[in-house]
Motif scaffolding. Sequence first.
Motif, PDB file in Angstrom:
ATOM      1  N   PRO A   8      -9.860  -2.241  -1.413  1.00 58.12           N
ATOM      2  CA  PRO A   8     -10.430  -0.898  -1.254  1.00 58.12           C
ATOM      3  C   PRO A   8      -9.376   0.164  -0.968  1.00 58.12           C
ATOM      4  CG  PRO A   8     -10.660  -2.119   0.782  1.00 58.12           C
ATOM      5  CD  PRO A   8     -10.039  -3.077  -0.209  1.00 58.12           C
ATOM      6  N   VAL A   9      -9.744   1.400  -1.270  1.00 63.51           N
ATOM      7  CA  VAL A   9      -8.971   2.561  -0.811  1.00 63.51           C
ATOM      8  C   VAL A   9      -9.386   2.827   0.629  1.00 63.51           C
ATOM      9  CG1 VAL A   9      -8.550   5.024  -1.117  1.00 63.51           C
ATOM     10  CG2 VAL A   9      -8.793   3.532  -3.118  1.00 63.51           C
ATOM     11  N   GLU A  10      -8.421   2.854   1.534  1.00 63.38           N
ATOM     12  CA  GLU A  10      -8.728   3.053   2.951  1.00 63.38           C
ATOM     13  C   GLU A  10      -8.554   4.527   3.312  1.00 63.38           C
ATOM     14  OE1 GLU A  10      -6.383   0.474   5.342  1.00 63.38           O
ATOM     15  OE2 GLU A  10      -6.980  -1.346   4.271  1.00 63.38           O
ATOM     16  N   LEU A  31      -3.565   3.716  -0.428  1.00 66.57           N
ATOM     17  CA  LEU A  31      -3.886   3.290  -1.779  1.00 66.57           C
ATOM     18  C   LEU A  31      -3.257   1.925  -2.058  1.00 66.57           C
ATOM     19  CD1 LEU A  31      -3.135   6.586  -3.767  1.00 66.57           C
ATOM     20  CD2 LEU A  31      -5.316   5.869  -2.753  1.00 66.57           C
ATOM     21  N   PRO A  32      -4.029   0.946  -2.573  1.00 68.27           N
ATOM     22  CA  PRO A  32      -3.433  -0.337  -2.930  1.00 68.27           C
ATOM     23  C   PRO A  32      -2.414  -0.172  -4.061  1.00 68.27           C
ATOM     24  CG  PRO A  32      -5.833  -0.499  -2.802  1.00 68.27           C
ATOM     25  CD  PRO A  32      -5.500   0.962  -2.748  1.00 68.27           C
ATOM     26  N   LEU A  33      -1.269  -0.804  -3.914  1.00 65.69           N
ATOM     27  CA  LEU A  33      -0.293  -0.900  -5.018  1.00 65.69           C
ATOM     28  C   LEU A  33      -0.624  -2.187  -5.766  1.00 65.69           C
ATOM     29  CD1 LEU A  33       2.923   0.202  -3.103  1.00 65.69           C
ATOM     30  CD2 LEU A  33       1.594   1.534  -4.750  1.00 65.69           C
ATOM     31  N   LEU A  34      -0.846  -2.072  -7.060  1.00 66.48           N
ATOM     32  CA  LEU A  34      -1.473  -3.166  -7.795  1.00 66.48           C
ATOM     33  C   LEU A  34      -0.515  -4.244  -8.283  1.00 66.48           C
ATOM     34  CD1 LEU A  34      -4.225  -1.234  -9.686  1.00 66.48           C
ATOM     35  CD2 LEU A  34      -4.242  -2.274  -7.436  1.00 66.48           C
ATOM     36  N   THR A  35       0.775  -4.065  -8.044  1.00 65.36           N
ATOM     37  CA  THR A  35       1.702  -5.171  -8.252  1.00 65.36           C
ATOM     38  C   THR A  35       2.672  -5.146  -7.082  1.00 65.36           C
ATOM     39  OG1 THR A  35       3.220  -3.835  -9.564  1.00 65.36           O
ATOM     40  CG2 THR A  35       1.582  -5.124 -10.769  1.00 65.36           C
ATOM     41  N   THR A  36       3.177  -6.308  -6.716  1.00 62.66           N
ATOM     42  CA  THR A  36       4.120  -6.407  -5.624  1.00 62.66           C
ATOM     43  C   THR A  36       5.518  -6.614  -6.171  1.00 62.66           C
ATOM     44  OG1 THR A  36       2.436  -7.369  -4.201  1.00 62.66           O
ATOM     45  CG2 THR A  36       4.719  -7.616  -3.504  1.00 62.66           C
ATOM     46  N   PRO A  37       6.461  -5.750  -5.885  1.00 57.32           N
ATOM     47  CA  PRO A  37       7.803  -5.918  -6.428  1.00 57.32           C
ATOM     48  C   PRO A  37       8.495  -7.108  -5.813  1.00 57.32           C
ATOM     49  CG  PRO A  37       7.765  -4.173  -4.817  1.00 57.32           C
ATOM     50  CD  PRO A  37       6.339  -4.606  -4.993  1.00 57.32           C
ATOM     51  N   ALA A  38       9.468  -7.622  -6.553  1.00 55.48           N
ATOM     52  CA  ALA A  38      10.249  -8.747  -6.033  1.00 55.48           C
ATOM     53  C   ALA A  38      11.087  -8.291  -4.854  1.00 55.48           C
ATOM     54  CB  ALA A  38      11.160  -9.309  -7.137  1.00 55.48           C
ATOM     55  N   ALA A  39      11.212  -9.173  -3.861  1.00 50.71           N
ATOM     56  CA  ALA A  39      11.961  -8.823  -2.659  1.00 50.71           C
ATOM     57  C   ALA A  39      13.449  -8.737  -2.977  1.00 50.71           C
ATOM     58  CB  ALA A  39      11.724  -9.882  -1.591  1.00 50.71           C
ATOM     59  N   ARG A  54       0.831  -1.199   0.000  1.00 50.60           N
ATOM     60  CA  ARG A  54       0.000   0.000   0.000  1.00 50.60           C
ATOM     61  C   ARG A  54       0.869   1.254   0.000  1.00 50.60           C
ATOM     62  NH1 ARG A  54      -5.306  -0.936   0.681  1.00 50.60           N
ATOM     63  NH2 ARG A  54      -5.931  -2.991   1.440  1.00 50.60           N
ATOM     64  N   LEU A  55       0.356   2.276  -0.662  1.00 49.21           N
ATOM     65  CA  LEU A  55       0.976   3.595  -0.641  1.00 49.21           C
ATOM     66  C   LEU A  55       0.188   4.435   0.362  1.00 49.21           C
ATOM     67  CD1 LEU A  55       1.184   6.727  -1.754  1.00 49.21           C
ATOM     68  CD2 LEU A  55       3.198   5.289  -2.027  1.00 49.21           C
ATOM     69  N   VAL A  56       0.861   4.942   1.376  1.00 50.91           N
ATOM     70  CA  VAL A  56       0.204   5.644   2.473  1.00 50.91           C
ATOM     71  C   VAL A  56       0.553   7.131   2.421  1.00 50.91           C
ATOM     72  CG1 VAL A  56      -0.129   5.778   4.968  1.00 50.91           C
ATOM     73  CG2 VAL A  56       0.363   3.568   3.891  1.00 50.91           C
TER      74      VAL A  56
END
Length: 339
Positions: free
Chosen positions: A317-319, A331-339, A282-284
């Motif tokens: 959802p947007v919280e 805001l949800p980040l719609l892809t998860t980067p590789a660790a 998530r982007l806060v």
Amino acid sequence: MIRKIALAALAATAVFHVAVFIQYGTLWVGALVGYQELLLVFAFLLATFWAHAPIARVFGADRLTRLPASAKALLEGSCVVLVSLVFWVVFFSLPQHFLVPSAEVTPKALRVSLAVSAVLSLFFYYFVEREHSRKNLAQELVRVAQLQKETFQAQLEALKNQVDPHFLFNSLNVLGSLIHLDPDRAVQFLGQLSDVYRALLDSGAQPLVPLGREMALVRAYASLMETRFGAALRVEWNIAPAWEQALVPPTAVQMLLENAIKHNGSTTRKPLIIKVSAAEGRLVVENNRQPRTDAVPSTRLGLQNIQRRYQHLTDRPVEIVPTAEAFVVRLPLLTTPAA
């Protein structure tokens, strides 16, 4: 799944009684055991409907585009027929062989049974599954069009806010003061102003942009505002480079910063502090709440636009978490980067 079961039950009942009527001239089977065949027809159709969905996905409009249309259609129909033949063996031939081994099946009856199975499979594929796929495609096109509309509205709103005479008047006043007091900072301020407009125009009609690209706009806008407000505004960043490939709707983060500045007052003693961070997908964006004395009525149109765009993109959802001390948006980040 319930829809397929109900459809298979109705279709099996209709097909079975039509076959009984053709063979015996009546819709009633005298012996209850005769209805065992109805169960086999139901099992055949249910398995057929289940197999049709992946076939339709494989031969969708956006798949196998290099094949000529006629070859693609022939291959698609062949797959449907092949699947029906496999299910015919499983649900008719094998049960009959093991349950009624003494029964004699003439070659003609065998050919008719195979042909009826293939025709039934093709009929239900093209008039049921394809129609369902067509409706899903139409709904998807409507969703994409609505998302594009929301994206255009967000860009228009962002551009309107930046072209607003009040914004330009304040920016030009700051620029005019800096030209006399600090020419180097004036050049920097002008570059920041240019970067903001360029980033807004470059976002185009794309429904999603990499977070790194969005942050280029956000940082340019934040630098512009920090130059304007000085020590009364502070923006803090905590975004690891790994998150920069994650996707967000364009201008969404910039709109959140703009809302925070618009609806909160700030002084050098009580600065407005905006924190932008990324964690756990998530982007806060968080800011301390200190309402302006000349409060600007909130229409919440910016937040509503962001929420609607996310509704078209994901179930996450947007919280929005307002408290007495802070206002937080995740805001949800719609892809998860590789660790």
